[in-house]
Design a protein around this motif. Structure first.
Motif, PDB file in Angstrom:
ATOM      1  N   THR A 292       0.734  -1.182  -0.033  1.00  0.00           N
ATOM      2  CA  THR A 292       0.048   0.081  -0.076  1.00  0.00           C
ATOM      3  C   THR A 292       0.775   1.133  -0.027  1.00  0.00           C
ATOM      4  OG1 THR A 292      -1.643  -1.120   1.172  1.00  0.00           O
ATOM      5  CG2 THR A 292      -1.908   1.079   1.189  1.00  0.00           C
ATOM      6  N   ILE A 293       0.829   2.270  -0.907  1.00  0.00           N
ATOM      7  CA  ILE A 293       0.997   3.471  -1.122  1.00  0.00           C
ATOM      8  C   ILE A 293       0.262   4.226   0.156  1.00  0.00           C
ATOM      9  CG2 ILE A 293       1.705   5.469  -2.512  1.00  0.00           C
ATOM     10  CD1 ILE A 293       2.064   3.029  -4.730  1.00  0.00           C
ATOM     11  N   ILE A 294       0.973   5.058   0.874  1.00  0.00           N
ATOM     12  CA  ILE A 294       0.198   5.919   1.588  1.00  0.00           C
ATOM     13  C   ILE A 294       0.634   7.445   1.335  1.00  0.00           C
ATOM     14  CG2 ILE A 294      -0.428   6.464   4.010  1.00  0.00           C
ATOM     15  CD1 ILE A 294       0.438   3.119   4.701  1.00  0.00           C
ATOM     16  N   LEU A 295      -0.232   8.225   1.159  1.00  0.00           N
ATOM     17  CA  LEU A 295      -0.097   9.526   1.188  1.00  0.00           C
ATOM     18  C   LEU A 295      -0.967  10.256   2.366  1.00  0.00           C
ATOM     19  CD1 LEU A 295      -0.210  10.276  -2.733  1.00  0.00           C
ATOM     20  CD2 LEU A 295       2.084   9.872  -1.172  1.00  0.00           C
ATOM     21  N   LYS A 296      -0.433  10.976   3.141  1.00  0.00           N
ATOM     22  CA  LYS A 296      -1.274  11.782   4.301  1.00  0.00           C
ATOM     23  C   LYS A 296      -1.153  13.345   4.094  1.00  0.00           C
ATOM     24  CE  LYS A 296       1.110   9.660   7.426  1.00  0.00           C
ATOM     25  NZ  LYS A 296       1.469   8.933   8.701  1.00  0.00           N
ATOM     26  N   PHE A 297      -2.189  13.940   4.012  1.00  0.00           N
ATOM     27  CA  PHE A 297      -2.419  15.339   3.778  1.00  0.00           C
ATOM     28  C   PHE A 297      -3.127  16.030   5.133  1.00  0.00           C
ATOM     29  CE2 PHE A 297      -2.492  13.496  -0.479  1.00  0.00           C
ATOM     30  CZ  PHE A 297      -1.318  14.083  -0.907  1.00  0.00           C
ATOM     31  N   PHE A 298      -2.365  16.944   5.611  1.00  0.00           N
ATOM     32  CA  PHE A 298      -3.018  17.960   6.632  1.00  0.00           C
ATOM     33  C   PHE A 298      -3.489  19.161   5.848  1.00  0.00           C
ATOM     34  CE2 PHE A 298      -1.946  21.048   9.848  1.00  0.00           C
ATOM     35  CZ  PHE A 298      -3.273  21.127  10.657  1.00  0.00           C
ATOM     36  N   LEU A 299      -4.603  19.285   5.995  1.00  0.00           N
ATOM     37  CA  LEU A 299      -5.252  20.497   5.445  1.00  0.00           C
ATOM     38  C   LEU A 299      -5.187  21.697   6.572  1.00  0.00           C
ATOM     39  CD1 LEU A 299      -5.899  18.138   3.438  1.00  0.00           C
ATOM     40  CD2 LEU A 299      -8.309  19.228   3.052  1.00  0.00           C
ATOM     41  N   HIS A 300      -4.247  22.523   6.297  1.00  0.00           N
ATOM     42  CA  HIS A 300      -3.934  23.733   7.354  1.00  0.00           C
ATOM     43  C   HIS A 300      -4.432  24.993   7.033  1.00  0.00           C
ATOM     44  CE1 HIS A 300      -2.027  26.159  10.184  1.00  0.00           C
ATOM     45  NE2 HIS A 300      -0.915  26.450   9.413  1.00  0.00           N
ATOM     46  N   ILE A 301      -5.769  25.212   7.899  1.00  0.00           N
ATOM     47  CA  ILE A 301      -6.285  26.462   7.702  1.00  0.00           C
ATOM     48  C   ILE A 301      -6.184  27.228   8.895  1.00  0.00           C
ATOM     49  CG2 ILE A 301      -8.107  25.888   6.119  1.00  0.00           C
ATOM     50  CD1 ILE A 301     -10.183  25.876   8.373  1.00  0.00           C
ATOM     51  N   SER A 302      -6.144  28.590   8.869  1.00  0.00           N
ATOM     52  CA  SER A 302      -5.971  29.458  10.002  1.00  0.00           C
ATOM     53  C   SER A 302      -7.511  29.620  10.679  1.00  0.00           C
ATOM     54  CB  SER A 302      -5.737  30.857   9.609  1.00  0.00           C
ATOM     55  OG  SER A 302      -6.750  31.430   8.829  1.00  0.00           O
ATOM     56  N   LYS A 303      -7.472  30.134  11.985  1.00  0.00           N
ATOM     57  CA  LYS A 303      -8.777  30.221  12.542  1.00  0.00           C
ATOM     58  C   LYS A 303      -9.568  31.250  12.135  1.00  0.00           C
ATOM     59  CE  LYS A 303     -10.202  30.701  17.679  1.00  0.00           C
ATOM     60  NZ  LYS A 303      -9.793  31.094  18.889  1.00  0.00           N
ATOM     61  N   ASP A 304      -8.947  32.420  11.562  1.00  0.00           N
ATOM     62  CA  ASP A 304      -9.638  33.306  10.737  1.00  0.00           C
ATOM     63  C   ASP A 304     -10.454  33.004   9.602  1.00  0.00           C
ATOM     64  OD1 ASP A 304      -8.868  35.445  12.609  1.00  0.00           O
ATOM     65  OD2 ASP A 304      -7.553  36.190  11.372  1.00  0.00           O
ATOM     66  N   GLU A 305      -9.726  32.096   8.904  1.00  0.00           N
ATOM     67  CA  GLU A 305     -10.373  31.749   7.546  1.00  0.00           C
ATOM     68  C   GLU A 305     -11.614  30.570   7.959  1.00  0.00           C
ATOM     69  OE1 GLU A 305     -11.244  30.740   3.794  1.00  0.00           O
ATOM     70  OE2 GLU A 305     -10.181  32.329   4.684  1.00  0.00           O
ATOM     71  N   GLN A 306     -11.335  29.542   9.223  1.00  0.00           N
ATOM     72  CA  GLN A 306     -12.562  28.891   9.750  1.00  0.00           C
ATOM     73  C   GLN A 306     -13.570  29.705  10.101  1.00  0.00           C
ATOM     74  OE1 GLN A 306     -12.849  26.838  13.474  1.00  0.00           O
ATOM     75  NE2 GLN A 306     -12.827  24.830  12.426  1.00  0.00           N
ATOM     76  N   LYS A 307     -13.581  30.789  10.845  1.00  0.00           N
ATOM     77  CA  LYS A 307     -14.500  31.821  11.027  1.00  0.00           C
ATOM     78  C   LYS A 307     -15.314  32.328   9.857  1.00  0.00           C
ATOM     79  CE  LYS A 307     -15.507  36.048  13.435  1.00  0.00           C
ATOM     80  NZ  LYS A 307     -14.879  37.243  14.032  1.00  0.00           N
ATOM     81  N   SER A 308     -14.666  32.489   8.830  1.00  0.00           N
ATOM     82  CA  SER A 308     -15.225  33.083   7.556  1.00  0.00           C
ATOM     83  C   SER A 308     -16.004  31.902   7.044  1.00  0.00           C
ATOM     84  CB  SER A 308     -14.124  33.436   6.643  1.00  0.00           C
ATOM     85  OG  SER A 308     -14.675  33.953   5.652  1.00  0.00           O
ATOM     86  N   ARG A 309     -15.567  30.599   6.993  1.00  0.00           N
ATOM     87  CA  ARG A 309     -16.287  29.660   6.289  1.00  0.00           C
ATOM     88  C   ARG A 309     -17.514  29.199   7.078  1.00  0.00           C
ATOM     89  NH1 ARG A 309     -10.988  26.097   3.719  1.00  0.00           N
ATOM     90  NH2 ARG A 309     -10.146  27.591   2.645  1.00  0.00           N
TER      91      ARG A 309
END
Length: 274
Positions: free
Chosen positions: A168-185
């Motif tokens: 198994t090939i494993i690729l792990k992605f951490f989707l990094h957002i800021s607190k301000d961007e989360q608030k906006s979304r």
């Protein structure tokens, strides 16, 4: 330097020092006009190439590909699946969204339900959240102790090593957002009735633990980044940059496999369709 190397978890990683809005590839990084549209089109083209390679991937029936998407609420896990993998043939790909475990799942070890969903030969599986919740939300809410969390890091490393050693090939992605961007979304979802189905009041409750989650993510990423299951930190305040980066890394990895269709059957050339 490959694109994967650019975004691989750096030595001495500190989440607070990582810019969730940095743009390192594509038209946005170059400051081109209409960068969003250009990068969106480039992601679409890369998605077509991923789809073409996936056909060979299925036909070769040898490798297995596991893609793990982790990130705070609204970081774009669903959007990534749609933008990057929307063109792949569903006959050879699956997306698994891990929710709160059922009573039956709780009666087993925490990796039991995960192991059942890993890819088979020739299959691509995308985890929308994953076994990492067991060292994130479980630690933030102190459902496990610090010692138990360290033990789970070891379990996860061993689990992923076993998967890797069995193809198994494993690729792990951490989707990094800021607190301000989360608030906006989150506010955008509340403001648009057509997006209310995406909103969960629990998201606001979890947001109150932002700092604890940042600490839990930093610890988990550093403890489980390995050569056979690397972590990539993806700046995700920009949706187009996020999608372009992940698509580029996936394509780069698939191309490195130098996939080819299996040999044809010589007997088939003797057959005639009447």
């Amino acid at each position: 330097m490959s694109i994967a190397e650019v975004f691989h978890l750096p030595q001495g990683f500190k989440l607070k020092d990582s810019d969730a809005n940095r743009k390192l590839i594509g038209a946005a990084a170059a400051g081109q006009p209409d960068a969003k549209a250009v990068d969106k089109l480039q992601t679409l083209r890369i998605g077509e190439k991923i789809s073409d390679l996936q056909e060979i991937f299925v036909a070769a029936h040898a490798p297995k590909l596991l893609i793990i998407l982790q990130g705070m609420d609204t970081s774009g896990k669903d959007g990534t699946v749609k933008a990057v993998f929307g063109q792949v043939n569903p006959l050879g790909a699956r997306t698994v969204a891990f929710k709160a475990p059922s009573n039956a799942e709780k009666d087993h070890d925490y990796l039991w339900r995960v192991h059942q969903e890993v890819p088979a030969k020739g299959e691509m599986v995308i985890f929308n959240r994953s076994h990492y919740e067991e060292v994130l939300i479980a630690r933030v809410h102190e459902w496990i102790t610090a010692a138990e969390c360290e033990q789970r890091y070891a379990h996860i490393r061993d689990f992923e090593r076993m998967l890797s050693e069995t193809g198994t090939i494993i690729l792990k992605f951490f989707l990094h957002i800021s607190k301000d961007e989360q608030k906006s979304r989150l506010q955008e979802r509340l403001a648009d009735p057509a997006k209310h189905w995406k909103f969960d009041p629990q998201d606001l409750a979890e947001r109150e633990h932002w700092d604890a989650y940042q600490d839990a993510y930093e610890r988990a990423l550093k403890a489980t980044d390995t050569p056979y299951a690397p972590w990539y930190v993806i700046p995700s305040d920009s949706k187009t940059q996020r999608n372009l980066v992940i698509a580029s890394i996936v394509l780069e990895r698939l191309e490195s496999l130098q996939l080819s269709f299996p040999p044809g059957n010589p007997e088939f050339s003797k057959l005639k369709v009447e």
